[in-house]
Write a protein that holds these residues in place. Structure first.
Motif, PDB file in Angstrom:
ATOM      1  N   ARG A  10       0.823  -1.211   0.000  1.00  0.00           N
ATOM      2  CA  ARG A  10       0.000   0.000   0.000  1.00  0.00           C
ATOM      3  C   ARG A  10       0.863   1.271   0.000  1.00  0.00           C
ATOM      4  N   GLN A  11       1.985   1.229   0.694  1.00  0.00           N
ATOM      5  CA  GLN A  11       2.869   2.403   0.703  1.00  0.00           C
ATOM      6  C   GLN A  11       3.497   2.619  -0.667  1.00  0.00           C
ATOM      7  N   VAL A  12       3.974   1.542  -1.289  1.00  0.00           N
ATOM      8  CA  VAL A  12       4.582   1.655  -2.624  1.00  0.00           C
ATOM      9  C   VAL A  12       3.559   2.186  -3.626  1.00  0.00           C
ATOM     10  N   LEU A  13       2.329   1.698  -3.562  1.00  0.00           N
ATOM     11  CA  LEU A  13       1.290   2.197  -4.463  1.00  0.00           C
ATOM     12  C   LEU A  13       1.012   3.679  -4.208  1.00  0.00           C
ATOM     13  N   ALA A  14       1.054   4.086  -2.959  1.00  0.00           N
ATOM     14  CA  ALA A  14       0.806   5.495  -2.623  1.00  0.00           C
ATOM     15  C   ALA A  14       1.894   6.401  -3.198  1.00  0.00           C
ATOM     16  N   TRP A  15       3.095   5.910  -3.359  1.00  0.00           N
ATOM     17  CA  TRP A  15       4.171   6.713  -3.929  1.00  0.00           C
ATOM     18  C   TRP A  15       3.998   6.941  -5.422  1.00  0.00           C
ATOM     19  N   GLY A  16       3.123   6.221  -6.070  1.00  0.00           N
ATOM     20  CA  GLY A  16       2.845   6.437  -7.483  1.00  0.00           C
ATOM     21  C   GLY A  16       3.799   5.717  -8.410  1.00  0.00           C
ATOM     22  N   ASP A  17       3.853   6.213  -9.663  1.00  0.00           N
ATOM     23  CA  ASP A  17       4.596   5.482 -10.691  1.00  0.00           C
ATOM     24  C   ASP A  17       6.111   5.615 -10.588  1.00  0.00           C
ATOM     25  N   GLY A  18       6.603   6.344  -9.612  1.00  0.00           N
ATOM     26  CA  GLY A  18       8.040   6.395  -9.360  1.00  0.00           C
ATOM     27  C   GLY A  18       8.513   5.274  -8.455  1.00  0.00           C
ATOM     28  N   ALA A  19       7.587   4.417  -8.030  1.00  0.00           N
ATOM     29  CA  ALA A  19       7.930   3.307  -7.147  1.00  0.00           C
ATOM     30  C   ALA A  19       7.373   2.007  -7.717  1.00  0.00           C
TER      31      ALA A  19
END
Length: 108
Positions: A70-79
């Motif tokens: 969920r945290q990685v998804l929250a960071w958007g397409d840079g993650a």
């Protein structure tokens, strides 16, 4: 007060992926663009390596894969969650549910 300040440093704060939800797993997150230079602060305690394209690959041990996803998804397409495979599957499931929800017509 000194003890409280010690625990308030970013390195000492428990991250969502640290919650003891399951046995430890090794994970890898690729950070690019504006997120790359902040890799060490975004993923405290991770081993961070510089990639040929300027991105950073952070490897870390997690105990709550859902929290990391969920945290990685929250960071958007840079993650991008690179590993483990079950984390990538979980990310796709979250994105599929979100896509389906956004595809439904919403009454005004």
């Amino acid at each position: 007060v000194a003890v409280i300040e010690e625990f308030a440093t970013p390195e000492r704060l428990q991250q969502p992926w640290d919650y003891r939800a399951h046995p430890p797993l090794e994970a890898a997150v690729r950070l690019s663009g504006a997120l790359a230079k902040g890799a060490r602060s975004l993923l405290p305690g991770a081993k961070v390596t510089l990639q040929d394209d300027g991105a950073r690959l952070a490897t870390l041990t997690v105990r709550n894969l859902d929290g990391l996803v969920r945290q990685v998804l929250a960071w958007g397409d840079g993650a991008e969650l690179v590993a483990p495979p079950e984390g990538r599957r979980l990310a796709r499931q979250v994105l599929d549910r979100l896509s389906a929800a956004l595809a439904r017509e919403v009454a005004p």
